[in-house]
Design an enzyme around this catalytic site. Structure first.
Site, PDB file in Angstrom:
ATOM      1  N   ASP A  41     -19.584 -23.486  15.474  1.00  0.00           N
ATOM      2  CA  ASP A  41     -19.964 -24.703  16.199  1.00  0.00           C
ATOM      3  C   ASP A  41     -21.251 -24.494  17.005  1.00  0.00           C
ATOM      4  O   ASP A  41     -22.137 -25.339  16.972  1.00  0.00           O
ATOM      5  CB  ASP A  41     -18.806 -25.106  17.138  1.00  0.00           C
ATOM      6  N   HIS A  53     -27.068 -23.223  18.337  1.00  0.00           N
ATOM      7  CA  HIS A  53     -27.680 -23.261  19.674  1.00  0.00           C
ATOM      8  C   HIS A  53     -28.011 -21.854  20.195  1.00  0.00           C
ATOM      9  O   HIS A  53     -29.101 -21.587  20.662  1.00  0.00           O
ATOM     10  CB  HIS A  53     -26.749 -23.934  20.685  1.00  0.00           C
TER      11      HIS A  53
HETATM   12  C1  BG6 Z   1     -22.313 -29.417  20.388  1.00  0.00           C
HETATM   13  C2  BG6 Z   1     -20.990 -28.784  20.068  1.00  0.00           C
HETATM   14  O1  BG6 Z   1     -23.271 -29.033  19.452  1.00  0.00           O
HETATM   15  O2  BG6 Z   1     -22.736 -29.026  21.686  1.00  0.00           O
HETATM   16  C3  BG6 Z   1     -19.951 -29.122  21.136  1.00  0.00           C
HETATM   17  O3  BG6 Z   1     -20.528 -29.243  18.808  1.00  0.00           O
HETATM   18  C4  BG6 Z   1     -20.492 -28.804  22.509  1.00  0.00           C
HETATM   19  O4  BG6 Z   1     -18.754 -28.405  20.893  1.00  0.00           O
HETATM   20  C5  BG6 Z   1     -21.857 -29.428  22.711  1.00  0.00           C
HETATM   21  O5  BG6 Z   1     -19.569 -29.328  23.459  1.00  0.00           O
HETATM   22  C6  BG6 Z   1     -22.471 -29.022  24.043  1.00  0.00           C
HETATM   23  O6  BG6 Z   1     -23.676 -29.705  24.257  1.00  0.00           O
HETATM   24  P1  BG6 Z   1     -24.289 -29.813  25.711  1.00  0.00           P
HETATM   25  O7  BG6 Z   1     -25.610 -30.458  25.501  1.00  0.00           O
HETATM   26  O8  BG6 Z   1     -23.325 -30.652  26.513  1.00  0.00           O
HETATM   27  O9  BG6 Z   1     -24.391 -28.435  26.262  1.00  0.00           O
END
Ligand code: BG6
Length: 515
Positions: free
Chosen positions: A265, A270
């Site tokens: 995920d 990221h």
């Molecule tokens: C997403 C994931 O890519 O990023 C989620 O699929 C996660 O599981 C989310 O909660 C978090 O994003 P941010 O911008 O709130 O840190």
């Protein structure tokens, strides 16, 4: 040319030169077609981002938001849904006049992804919009759909000819949401399919972390200053810690999450992107391909330790307490199978086979139901080779650290030793803080706002290329294989992951930061 002279030249007057980068760029007339427009992403991020862009005057006058989903709605019903989404989740203040201008440009086509007639209707609608709304045949297709639906929608776009750049010279682009595949093989298949239907420069793979202001600031910090780059290497850096912690659980996404897990995920995308930006060499120019090429080199240089048991830990949250409230464990979450071994926490130690980083461990961790939401990159420097003080005076002195806080409280903190006031020479860690919110009056755009605008402008700098995606899966696949058939370690909701993750660093004389 120095800045003074450049400012004197008439052609740098921002009012005269439309190419001046200080002027906000506005896309050409176009349509944004969102597949899966009734989903969470569209409601919470995409529609509000469209409103915010309109509010900032960054959308062309001839712009259409075209929703596609399996609902029995007419344009009016979709307008109401869109309005509620924008009012509830937009970043910028609500302005009725902005909305009034937008609603004439919001359309809806009902249909299922495997419904040929609905896609024919969509193609016809796009054709009509060229005349009625002046979109000039330009369209971006946003696939906000489950990964299993990617091929179906792509084939429909190919079949109806919508994917082809328009005869009149209009462009057609596609936006694919992560996850880009499930492993290396499936990501290759997906890439091949997308590249078959669209040409490579028209494909935008969204990793919304790259749209975050502080993530981009990492490049400014490194390459616009002289201070950091000379020490940004194995001679001075002891280790790097990248943390993406969330206090939320899996919310209502069990169906997706249980098939995916934390590593697929967010680690695959990221966190590895953050690593790549932290470790990459200076690009020869600030263009999409130059930056992506440097990131790719890092991703390809990642090494996994031979003994994964010493370098990879996964966990699953059990019932616990967060912000004074009792919260369920993962296995009690709605729609999660009782025997699930999916991880909600992952921590790994990676190496980089480059001269700059040889021997420096990169520790990455992510988890749901951790004590707080925080994403940061911490560069931990080596300790001074010699301290000319009485040993007891430096007991409280840690490593120098540079911490880039991606969220919340976006900013940068430098941690270093300072003398404690008094008659002894006691030295202790202090922190020097730069906070975005204090230094700048403008608030940062939301990641999706920035990225949607870039899609419409055709600027691919902040979108991972297919070779980056594949290089990332090469890191994740062996981890997944190593974890197959094992039970994740448990941690209580509200804790910083399983104790095994602490031991993973402890064995090498290190500790996770407590952000
Ligand atoms: C997403 C994931 O890519 O990023 C989620 O699929 C996660 O599981 C989310 O909660 C978090 O994003 P941010 O911008 O709130 O840190």
């Amino acid at each position: 040319m120095n800045r003074q002279r450049a400012a004197d030249l008439p052609h740098t007057n921002p009012l005269r030169d439309p190419r001046d980068r200080r002027l906000p760029r506005v896309p050409e007339p176009c349509a944004l077609v969102v597949f899966g427009v009734t989903g969470d992403l569209a409601r919470k991020k995409l529609i509000p981002a469209v409103y915010d862009l309109a509010n900032r005057g960054l959308l062309p006058t001839d712009f259409v938001l075209l929703g596609f989903a399996r609902r029995d709605w007419d344009h009016g019903a979709f307008e109401d849904v869109a309005k509620n989404a924008a009012r509830e989740h937009s970043r910028t203040p609500w302005r009725q006049d902005v909305w009034r201008r937008l609603i004439g440009n919001i359309k809806f086509v009902p249909g299922a992804f495997d419904d040929d007639a609905a896609f024919d209707q969509l193609a016809a609608t796009l054709g009509q919009l060229r005349d009625s709304h002046g979109i000039r045949g330009n369209a971006a297709f946003y696939l906000s759909v489950p990964p299993t639906m990617f091929p179906v929608v792509l084939r429909q776009l190919a079949r109806t000819g919508m994917a082809d750049n328009d005869r009149s010279g209009g462009w057609r682009r596609v936006v694919v949401e992560k996850p880009f595949g499930h492993d290396l093989d499936s990501s290759r298949e997906l890439n091949a399919l997308v590249d078959d239907v669209f040409t490579a420069p028209d494909v935008f793979r969204i990793d919304h972390y790259l749209g975050k202001e502080t993530v981009q600031n990492l490049l400014a910090l490194r390459f616009a200053n002289t201070l950091f780059e000379p020490v940004w290497n194995a001679n001075y850096v002891d280790s790097v810690q990248i943390t993406m912690a969330e206090d939320v659980g899996i919310e209502s996404r069990a169906a997706f999450y249980d098939r995916t897990g934390a590593a697929r995920d967010v680690l695959q995308n990221h966190l590895l992107q953050l690593l790549a930006l932290t470790a990459m060499e200076e690009p020869v120019e600030f263009t999409a391909d130059a930056i992506r090429t440097e990131k790719l080199k890092v991703l390809r240089a990642i090494t996994l330790p031979r003994d994964l048991a010493d370098a990879a830990v996964r966990g699953q949250y059990a019932q616990g307490w967060l912000a004074g409230e009792r919260v369920n464990g993962y296995l009690q979450e709605k729609d999660v199978p009782a025997e699930s071994t999916t991880e909600t926490f992952a921590a790994v130690r990676l190496g980089l086979g480059t001269r700059r980083w040889a021997g420096v461990p990169f520790y990455l961790r992510t988890g749901k139901r951790l004590p707080r939401r925080v994403t940061e990159i911490a560069v931990v420097f080596r300790q001074a080779p010699h301290l000319p003080f009485v040993a007891t005076d430096t007991e409280e002195l840690g490593h120098n650290q540079l911490v880039i806080r991606v969220q919340p409280d976006e900013g940068v903190t430098m941690k270093f030793g300072s003398k404690v006031p008094g008659s002894t020479m006691e030295v202790r860690d202090v922190a020097m803080d730069f906070l975005y919110g204090e230094q700048f009056t403008e608030s940062s755009p939301e990641a999706y706002e920035r990225l949607l605008l870039d899609v419409l402008l055709g600027d691919a700098t902040l979108f991972p290329r297919n070779d980056e995606v594949e290089a990332s899966w090469r890191v994740i696949d062996p981890l997944e294989e190593f974890w197959t058939g094992t039970q994740p370690f448990q941690y209580r909701a509200g804790e910083w992951g399983p104790k095994e993750a602490d031991q993973m660093l402890g064995r090498h004389g290190r500790r996770w930061r407590r952000p």
